[in-house]
Write an enzyme that holds these catalytic residues in place. Structure first.
Site, short mmCIF file in Angstrom:
data_model
loop_
_atom_site.label_atom_id
_atom_site.label_comp_id
_atom_site.label_asym_id
_atom_site.label_seq_id
_atom_site.Cartn_x
_atom_site.Cartn_y
_atom_site.Cartn_z
N ASP A 110 5.33 -5.26 3.79
CA ASP A 110 5.22 -3.82 3.49
C ASP A 110 6.38 -3.40 2.58
O ASP A 110 7.34 -4.16 2.37
CB ASP A 110 5.26 -3.06 4.84
CG ASP A 110 4.88 -1.59 4.69
OD1 ASP A 110 4.26 -1.21 3.68
OD2 ASP A 110 5.22 -0.82 5.62
N ASP A 164 -1.49 3.65 2.48
CA ASP A 164 -1.61 4.77 3.42
C ASP A 164 -2.69 5.75 3.02
O ASP A 164 -2.43 6.82 2.46
CB ASP A 164 -0.26 5.49 3.52
CG ASP A 164 0.82 4.55 4.05
OD1 ASP A 164 0.47 3.48 4.56
OD2 ASP A 164 2.01 4.91 3.94
N GLU A 213 7.19 -2.38 -3.09
CA GLU A 213 6.96 -1.91 -4.48
C GLU A 213 8.17 -2.15 -5.37
O GLU A 213 7.95 -2.32 -6.58
CB GLU A 213 6.60 -0.43 -4.43
CG GLU A 213 5.23 -0.15 -3.81
CD GLU A 213 5.17 -0.39 -2.30
OE1 GLU A 213 6.21 -0.18 -1.64
OE2 GLU A 213 4.12 -0.79 -1.79
#
Ligand code: MIG
Length: 787
Positions: A423, A494, A426
């Site tokens: 997770d 999300d 980025e």
């Protein structure tokens, strides 16, 4: 002299039209452009030379190189300062040998047999033609390629009827015409069906016009941008990046599926995933203790709702420190996992890149000592805040760092974790604005940001693959760049518990399929917000037909497990999950096809029917094929009847076996108990009896469902141990099953491979034949008749 600001654009075309004006010269216009950006163009061709499989074309201000990768793939790189390293995060194939070309005073032309690249010299322009000499795509004649500072843009022709598909995880319509997009991997908290960018970068699209297809992959990890004819009176489309080279691969194969095959040949295909990961996965932010994880798992078994995976989100760690366990709430991870294993569950745990700054924390101490973290230009370690507080960020671009990261997973694999969820890669930091002076070795973050997720996933994949000693790791990632399919499955971050997101999810999954990423999931139920029971039920029914079927929810939302929605809804959700398990033989075979060819498991109709207008109609653009034979028409939670576009041919409603003639829009009932799903006439779909998890032995009966049709059809059935890499050495069980509708014969080819099927009986289940009996055969069958 100060000219009006639009004078640059007035001057450009004039210069290009003038035969001697080979170049737009900012210097000559110094008095005019002093208030404008530094703008340059490549200029005219001076010299052509060949070396290292490449043709080098030198122009006044740049250099262009051309390589052939296959008869249908040509690479072009236009640069002002070519990087000798020529590194790619995505491409895994080498170029072919010598390039043959014809040189004339005006033009250079390169033929591969299937594709022709004509390069005009004054000014430098690239145009691609098919073998018949018909133009597939090329530079806009007026503007071609230009730099404004370090940023380059390649302006390209736009055909009147041209549509565009691709770019992976992008919102908006299936047909990207009239839209524009940016690639800059972002922690897109609370994204909407219009947000851009999201988490991933796939700078690859397919153009469709005049009955022709082509593809273009801009292999550049800087912030990049694509515009498909927005705001230009439909006069051109364009693409570019803030830095680096105009480095692209042009795909000239005809047919979308062939382009996808070529693109995944170039950038890799997924391995066979572990079978358990294709079952139902239950996640939540977070199950707060081992006790809770086990309670939820036990409840699945008690209620006989099949499931294969439980997840631990960030709260299993000690203070969010990666590779640690909270010893109060998860005191004995191994004991917990052993108990899960005994119940037929696997455990997946989350990891984030941020390493907490804390003396005595192993990963922190080692990382600092060895210089494994991102820095500022002065060498000072970059600090960003994330869940653990102040953190450093590993430089995953270095093999040594990936290796170190990968080995750290022993803290998770030792007690028995089987899946690894990446997770925040980025990368994300609170504030979501990491400064551009963050450095990874000799690269500033903006040059390589879009590949951070890939390099983290690569470290995770390689490390856990080694630790699991022959077992397939399941890796899941949020951020990605082209090629991610070699390392990891992805999910779309999300999303929100709304109907709009349920439908958007279909487009995101289908679009990821176009760019080579087959193993995709969305948070079933929607991550933020609370779904209505109807939405939860509907979304689960769609989860059956989503490559990864994972239920996940944000902290402080209502519980999402199948039993949290009342007994009636629990029954429906249970039936849907059972349907997923019945279909696993078909799903696994579809994953095999994807592993072999790159063709996605969930496929937009645009792959098979690229020139069918109805496919792009907003009313039908969310429809998709799941594998070869199942057409899914997503209905939202309010609809009880929907319009469905059924392509030509006959179809059967999966839930009722009602026969429907396609080639038109039909109205379909859409009760919450029966999502509109249709089977292609003549389809062969291998299924199995319900099991509670993939760890269960089952009844040993492989059901071959056949729907009546016309002509002949076949299906490649594939099976292996679902768990190891033995299939790479031939330990698989593969047969082609054929159905001849005229004779009613179903034929099984000889078994290929050395694996013994876990099914010892085959049962034929016929649909649409006006018969009800099924046939069971005990020995390896070769032929049946259903008429
Ligand atoms: O800042 O780990 O997208 O799936 O549950 C949020 C907590 C961090 C974002 C992921 C989401 C996950 C959550 N994470």
């Amino acid at each position: 002299m100060i000219l009006p600001t639009d004078s640059l654009m007035n001057i450009h075309p004039t210069l290009y039209r003038h035969p001697t004006a080979d170049l737009y010269k900012p210097m000559a216009l110094a008095g005019v452009v002093c208030t404008m950006m530094d703008t340059t163009v490549p200029g005219n061709v001076h010299k052509i030379s060949q070396q290292h499989n490449a043709l080098t074309i030198t122009t006044q201000h740049a250099e262009a190189r051309v390589w052939i990768y296959s008869p249908t793939i040509i690479r072009v790189n236009v640069s002002r300062h070519f990087d000798a390293q020529d590194h790619s995060f995505a491409v895994i194939q080498p170029p072919q040998g010598n390039i043959r070309y014809d040189d004339s005073p005006d033009e250079l032309s390169i033929h591969t047999g299937e594709l022709e690249l004509r390069i005009s010299k004054s000014p430098l322009r690239f145009n691609f033609y098919n073998a018949d000499g018909i133009l597939l795509s090329g530079d806009d004649e007026r503007f071609g390629t230009m730099w404004q500072g370090e940023k380059f843009t390649n302006y390209r022709k736009l055909f009147k009827d041209e549509r565009f598909i691709g770019l992976g995880e992008k919102t908006g319509n299936l047909d990207r015409r009239g839209s524009n997009y940016v690639n800059w991997n972002t922690d897109a908290v609370d994204y909407t069906p219009k947000s851009d960018p999201l988490y991933k970068t796939f700078p690859f699209y397919i153009g469709l016009h005049s009955g022709l297809t082509y593809g273009l992959f801009l292999d550049n990890t800087h912030r990049s941008f694509f515009d498909f004819g927005a705001s230009t009176d439909h006069s051109m489309h364009w693409l570019g990046a803030d830095g680096g080279d105009l480095n692209y691969y042009f795909f000239g194969a005809q047919g979308v599926a062939n382009i996808i095959q070529d693109q995944t040949w170039l950038t890799g295909r997924m391995e066979m995933p572990p079978l358990w990961s294709l079952g139902y996965q239950q996640c939540r932010w977070s199950y707060m203790s081992a006790k809770e994880v086990l309670e939820v798992a036990r409840n699945f078994r008690k209620l006989k709702i099949p499931a294969d995976a439980m997840y631990c989100d960030i709260d299993y760690m000690d203070g969010f420190k990666i590779f640690t366990w909270n010893n109060e709430t998860f005191p004995e991870p191994k004991a917990m996992i052993d108990e899960l294993t005994a119940m037929g569950f696997k455990l997946v745990t989350i990891v984030d890149p941020g390493i907490k700054i804390e003396d005595g924390y192993k990963q922190y101490d080692e990382g600092v000592k060895k210089g494994y973290f991102a820095t500022y230009p002065d060498g000072e370690l970059y600090i960003g805040e994330v869940w653990p507080g102040r953190c450093h960020f590993p430089d995953f671009y270095k093999a040594e760092v990936r290796d170190w990261w990968g080995k750290s997973f022993d803290a998770l694999t030792e007690p028995g974790v089987a899946g690894f969820w990446n997770d925040m890669n980025e990368p994300a930091a609170w504030g979501q604005n990491i400064p551009g002076i963050m450095r990874f070795g000799d690269k500033y973050m903006p040059e390589v940001r879009n590949a951070y997720g890939n390099e983290m996933s690569r470290g995770t994949y390689e490390g856990t693959k080694a630790l699991l000693k022959g077992k397939r790791p399941f890796v899941l990632t949020r951020a990605a760049y082209t090629g991610i399919q070699r390392y990891s499955a992805v999910w779309t971050g999300d999303n929100t518990a709304t109907d709009a997101h349920l439908l958007l999810g279909c487009r995101l999954v289908n679009s990821l399929g176009i760019v080579g990423v087959s193993y995709v999931g969305v948070d079933i139920g929607g991550f933020s917000g609370n779904p209505t029971p109807e939405l939860m039920v509907r979304w689960n029914s769609l989860g059956v037909y989503t490559p990864m079927f994972r239920n996940h929810a944000m902290a402080a939302t209502v519980m999402r497990e199948p039993w949290a929605w009342g007994k009636q809804n629990e029954k429906i959700i249970k039936k849907d999950i059972e349907q997923r398990y019945k279909l696993l033989p078909y799903i696994y075979s579809s994953f095999y096809r994807s592993h072999q060819t790159g063709l996605p498991v969930a496929r937009t109709l645009a792959i098979d029917l690229p020139f069918d207008e109805l496919v792009y109609d907003e009313a039908y653009q969310n429809q998709f094929f799941f594998g070869d034979n199942i057409l899914v028409a997503p209905a939202d939670s309010h609809q009880r009847e929907i319009d469905v576009y059924l392509p030509a041919g006959d179809w059967y409603r999966f839930g009722t076996d009602e026969k429907i003639t396609g080639g038109d829009v039909i109205s379909a009932d859409a009760p919450l108990t029966d999502l509109p799903v249709f089977i292609r006439a003549g389809a062969i779909i291998p299924m199995q009896s319900i099991v509670q998890s993939t760890a269960e032995q089952g009844d040993g009966i492989l059901q071959i469902h056949v729907w009546n049709g016309e002509g002949s059809t076949d299906f490649v059935y594939y099976e292996d141990d679902g768990d190891t890499y033995a299939y790479e050495q031939g330990a698989y069980y593969k047969r082609t099953i054929s159905f001849n509708a005229e004779t009613g014969n179903i034929t099984f080819s000889a078994v290929e491979g050395t694996f013994t099927s876990r099914f010892d009986r085959i049962m034929i289940v016929s649909h649409g034949f006006g018969k009800t009996e099924d046939w069971i055969c005990y020995n390896e069958p070769t032929e049946f008749t259903v008429r």
